[in-house]
Design a protein around this motif. Structure first.
Motif, PDB file in Angstrom:
ATOM      1  N   GLU A 231     -59.117 -67.403 -57.297  1.00 36.14           N
ATOM      2  CA  GLU A 231     -58.978 -65.990 -57.674  1.00 36.14           C
ATOM      3  C   GLU A 231     -60.088 -65.146 -57.051  1.00 36.14           C
ATOM      4  OE1 GLU A 231     -58.885 -65.831 -61.871  1.00 36.14           O
ATOM      5  OE2 GLU A 231     -56.810 -66.565 -62.052  1.00 36.14           O
ATOM      6  N   SER A 722     -50.317 -61.836 -63.131  1.00 41.13           N
ATOM      7  CA  SER A 722     -50.585 -63.256 -62.875  1.00 41.13           C
ATOM      8  C   SER A 722     -49.688 -63.711 -61.725  1.00 41.13           C
ATOM      9  CB  SER A 722     -50.325 -64.080 -64.133  1.00 41.13           C
ATOM     10  OG  SER A 722     -48.968 -63.983 -64.516  1.00 41.13           O
ATOM     11  N   LYS A 723     -49.865 -64.956 -61.299  1.00 42.24           N
ATOM     12  CA  LYS A 723     -49.068 -65.485 -60.195  1.00 42.24           C
ATOM     13  C   LYS A 723     -47.613 -65.682 -60.591  1.00 42.24           C
ATOM     14  CE  LYS A 723     -52.826 -67.825 -57.839  1.00 42.24           C
ATOM     15  NZ  LYS A 723     -53.343 -69.120 -57.334  1.00 42.24           N
ATOM     16  N   ASN A 759     -52.664 -64.305 -72.923  1.00 46.59           N
ATOM     17  CA  ASN A 759     -53.600 -65.345 -72.485  1.00 46.59           C
ATOM     18  C   ASN A 759     -52.936 -66.719 -72.409  1.00 46.59           C
ATOM     19  OD1 ASN A 759     -55.702 -63.501 -72.282  1.00 46.59           O
ATOM     20  ND2 ASN A 759     -56.287 -63.782 -74.430  1.00 46.59           N
ATOM     21  N   PRO A 762     -48.246 -66.035 -69.770  1.00 45.45           N
ATOM     22  CA  PRO A 762     -48.273 -64.909 -68.822  1.00 45.45           C
ATOM     23  C   PRO A 762     -46.897 -64.258 -68.672  1.00 45.45           C
ATOM     24  CG  PRO A 762     -49.312 -66.866 -67.887  1.00 45.45           C
ATOM     25  CD  PRO A 762     -48.618 -67.297 -69.125  1.00 45.45           C
TER      26      PRO A 762
END
Length: 792
Positions: A231, A722-723, A759, A762
């Motif tokens: 990241e 997020s991814k 958390n 996602p």
């Protein structure tokens, strides 16, 4: 350091403006070009360069604290804004389209689309903050007294017993979930022990269990460390943004404090400057006034003597309309002055004779033309005759004055950038001289009469009787006008009544920058193959800034730039038409009047009531300008055939009166009528287009705009990227959906409970697609209908 920086920005803007004006003058002095593309390229290049100058001047005006410099920069800024609007008007007349694409020119000039974005001058709001706050306070007080609470959501009142029952149900459900979870854990424990007894499995020893736990912990720890390093690498490469990106940095907070301090210094210097204007003028009048008066009288007496020596008699004294004694001292001989005055008198006599002849010819011509099918030329409206492009003379004069005054001026003594008293003295000396000249003219006229009576034995001619009759007629009209004014209501009472009737509403605080979109990068390419591209959201935002915000924000720009009285925003549901209207009011501090057919239904019934309502609206709008008059669903006002379900609300009430009221709006009235429509094809387009001269198509977002919008809406509603969340996939699949539908999907997904789970769980694209599938998109057939009806 900042003083030098912004002075340099101002100086650079002056130089580039001077060179650009020279180029425009050279281009106009050459032969007119016949190739349309070449002319458009030339106009577009000038437009882009003026926008860059505009951005620099706006930054300099906002940051410089010297009051006299700000005054001259403000004039330059208004002139440049006017020139930008003039060039825009020329490009529209050349291409017959409101949308222009500068891809090739930007590439040649090595500029990005952000460089040609029209900035909104910050002084539109900064310089009238107190007035706007007072107006908001009064509006809130009137709404509270009338019981109007449009901003707050209406909460349904629940009975006490029903509320207790709802709380009991929720609490019992919570306790049941906890009990079920506890019982499940006990059941799993008992099951594990039962299976171990049946199979005879022994538990691991202490050392083996510790090694197993260590193995899993070290793997998990290394996985988290690798993920963090990846990241950080993506952030370093600029591929992703940090999670704390939305939080203001300390440097930004420090910059805001400096900006607030600069605003306080600007206000203090401006107040000192205004006080100095009064005190220095009085001082100049006391000290230099008697000398100026004596010198003027001596000059005029000398002119009397010279004229009598040349012509043999005393001359006629010029009237106030001719300039008074100011016309005598323009470096001319007495013979030339006398000849000019005589020529002016002859011209006035000829004009009076021509006017009478023209009136007779017009009356004869109107009688002859009755019954013929030829179209007559429309006469120019009042105020439009003297309307000329103002940028060339005003800007060139300002530049020459700047070079003489500010270019080589020593400001080493003025570190705090306060006002310069010497410049004020020079300016006020001229004002004092003009005031004294008026007094001297009255005295010298009487002295000239006495000289003629004593020396030449001339008797003053009596005025004509016809003039007395005109004066009496005027006085009669004036008395009626004063009686009418005395019977009229005050603006405060009209304002209060319109608020109570919910015709004057409170605009939402929305900035134009909140209308997010992306630039169209293929506009020029598509037009080269004869395909009219669909305008982008950035193009729409630019037109709102040009046609709405700049003229409403500046009085001089509104008076001298091409006049736009009406705008029509057309597009499907959810593209942000209402948001643009609220942004227009927020950026200019304008009042918002709602004259939609659904809003005025049942209010002020009858023809007299309608005229009274429009009179009140336009009177308040002109007095408290700038103002925006919004007509929602304006296609109802111009219905071809009124549906049976809507006959009761009389949607066509405004059709005839709206065109009449538009004629009453003058150049100095900063009032803009904005209509919104989602079905323009239901209206009779001919009367609709007569009222709304500027029609702006607000389309659904394209792929680039949807990509930006998804990111903006998710971040605005506290979402975390997020991814697992593929924004590109979302932008591709959501083709056909509007901005409002995308926002509804984001708000439906990102509830408080879902935000607490981010958390551990996602966001995924499928969550948003489920909410989108419940809404109806804008199909290509509907979009093509808008394009054919409005862009053709």
């Amino acid at each position: 350091l900042s003083i030098r920086t912004y002075n340099k920005i101002w100086a650079d803007a002056q130089e580039s403006l001077n060179s650009l004006l020279q180029k425009e003058i050279e281009e106009k002095s050459q032969r007119p070009l016949k190739d349309r593309l070449v002319v458009f390229q030339m106009l577009a290049t000038f437009y882009i360069k003026y926008v860059q100058i505009f951005r620099n001047l706006e930054a300099a005006y906002d940051q410089i604290v010297h009051p006299q410099k700000r005054l001259i920069i403000r004039q330059m800024l208004d002139s440049v804004m006017g020139r930008i609007l003039e060039l825009k008007n020329e490009m529209v007349g050349l291409e017959y389209s409101e949308y222009h694409y500068f891809d090739d020119i930007l590439q040649d000039l090595k500029l990005s689309p952000e460089n040609i974005e029209i900035p909104i001058p910050r002084y539109f709001i900064k310089e009238k903050v107190k007035v706007l706050k007072e107006r908001e306070r009064i509006l809130a007080q009137i709404m509270m007294d009338a019981g109007i609470c449009d901003d707050e959501p209406q909460v349904k009142v629940m009975p006490f017993e029903e509320a207790i029952r709802a709380i009991q149900i929720a609490e019992r459900a919570r306790q049941g979930r906890l009990r079920a979870t506890f019982m499940k854990q006990i059941y799993l424990e008992e099951k594990r022990e039962r299976l171990a007894r049946l199979h005879g499995i022994k538990g691991l020893d202490l050392e083996t269990a510790a090694v197993c736990i260590q193995k899993y912990w070290r793997g998990y720890h290394q996985w988290k460390k690798t993920l963090k390093l990846r990241e950080e690498e993506m952030i370093f490469l600029g591929m992703t943004q940090p999670l704390h990106f939305h939080k203001p940095s300390p440097s930004l907070l420090r910059a805001q404090k400096v900006d607030n301090l600069r605003c306080e210094i600007q206000d203090k210097h401006e107040s000192d400057f205004q006080e100095a204007l009064v005190t220095i003028k009085e001082r100049v009048k006391e000290v230099e006034g008697p000398d100026i008066k004596e010198s003027l009288q001596d000059q005029i007496r000398q002119w009397f003597i010279e004229c009598r020596h040349v012509t043999g008699r005393f001359p006629d004294y010029p009237d106030e309309q001719q300039g008074g004694s100011a016309a005598l001292f323009s470096e001319k001989t007495p013979e030339e002055v006398a000849a000019e005055l005589a020529a002016k008198e002859e011209e006035e006599k000829k004009k009076k004779g021509k006017r009478k002849g023209k009136k007779e010819k017009k009356e004869k011509g109107k009688k002859k033309k009755k019954g013929k099918g030829k179209e007559e030329k429309k006469p120019k409206k009042k105020g439009e005759k003297n309307k000329k492009p103002f940028s060339f003379p005003s800007v060139s004069f300002l530049l020459s004055w700047l070079i003489d005054v500010w270019q080589n001026r020593d400001e080493a003594w003025n570190f705090s950038q306060e006002y310069d008293p010497e410049l004020i003295k020079e300016e006020k000396r001229k004002e004092v001289e003009e005031e004294i000249r008026v007094q001297v003219d009255e005295l010298m006229r009487q002295e000239l009469k006495n000289l003629k009576l004593v020396v030449d034995r001339e008797i003053e001619k009596k005025g004509k009787k016809g003039k007395r009759g005109k004066v009496k007629h005027f006085l009669k009209k004036r008395s009626l006008y004063l009686i009418f004014v005395s019977l009229c209501r005050t603006i405060d009472s009209l304002y209060q009544e319109l608020v109570e009737e919910r015709i004057l509403i409170k605009p939402k605080k929305v900035k134009l920058s909140d209308y997010v979109g992306e630039y169209s990068y293929l506009g020029t390419t598509l037009r080269q193959v004869n395909v009219e591209p669909m305008p982008s959201l950035t193009d729409v935002k630019q037109l709102i800034a040009l046609y709405g915000i700049l003229p409403l924000g500046s009085q001089s720009v509104h008076e001298k730039a091409p006049l736009v009285k009406t705008l029509l925003l057309a597009g499907p549901v959810g593209v942000g038409k209402k948001m643009l209207i609220h942004a227009l009011c927020t950026e200019t501090g304008a009042n918002l009047f709602n004259l939609s057919a659904s809003n005025i239904a049942g209010k002020y019934p009858g023809k007299a009531g309608l005229q009274m309502m429009l009179h009140m609206v336009f009177k308040v709008a002109k007095q408290l300008q700038p103002s925006v008059i919004w007509i929602g669903d304006t296609e109802k006002t111009f219905y071809k055939k009124v549906p049976k379900a809507e006959k009761e609300i009389q949607p066509k009430r405004l059709k005839k009166q709206l065109a009449k009221r538009l004629k009453t709006l003058k150049i100095e009235d900063r009032v803009l009528i904005v209509g919104t429509t989602q079905r323009p094809f239901d209206a009779d387009l001919r009367p609709l287009c007569k009222v709304y001269k500027k029609i702006i198509l607000v389309p659904r977002p394209d792929y680039a705009s949807r990509f930006v919008l998804w990111k903006y809406f998710i971040r605005q509603n506290s979402g975390v990227f997020s991814k697992q969340l593929n924004i590109s996939c979302l932008a591709q699949v959501s083709d056909g959906y509007t901005q409002g539908q995308l926002l509804n999907a984001v708000q439906a997904v990102l509830t408080e409970r879902r935000l607490m789970q981010l958390n551990k769980k996602p966001l995924v694209a499928a969550e948003f697609l489920t909410c989108l599938a419940k809404q109806n998109p804008v199909y290509k057939e509907e979009e093509e209908t808008f394009k054919v009806e409005l862009l053709s």
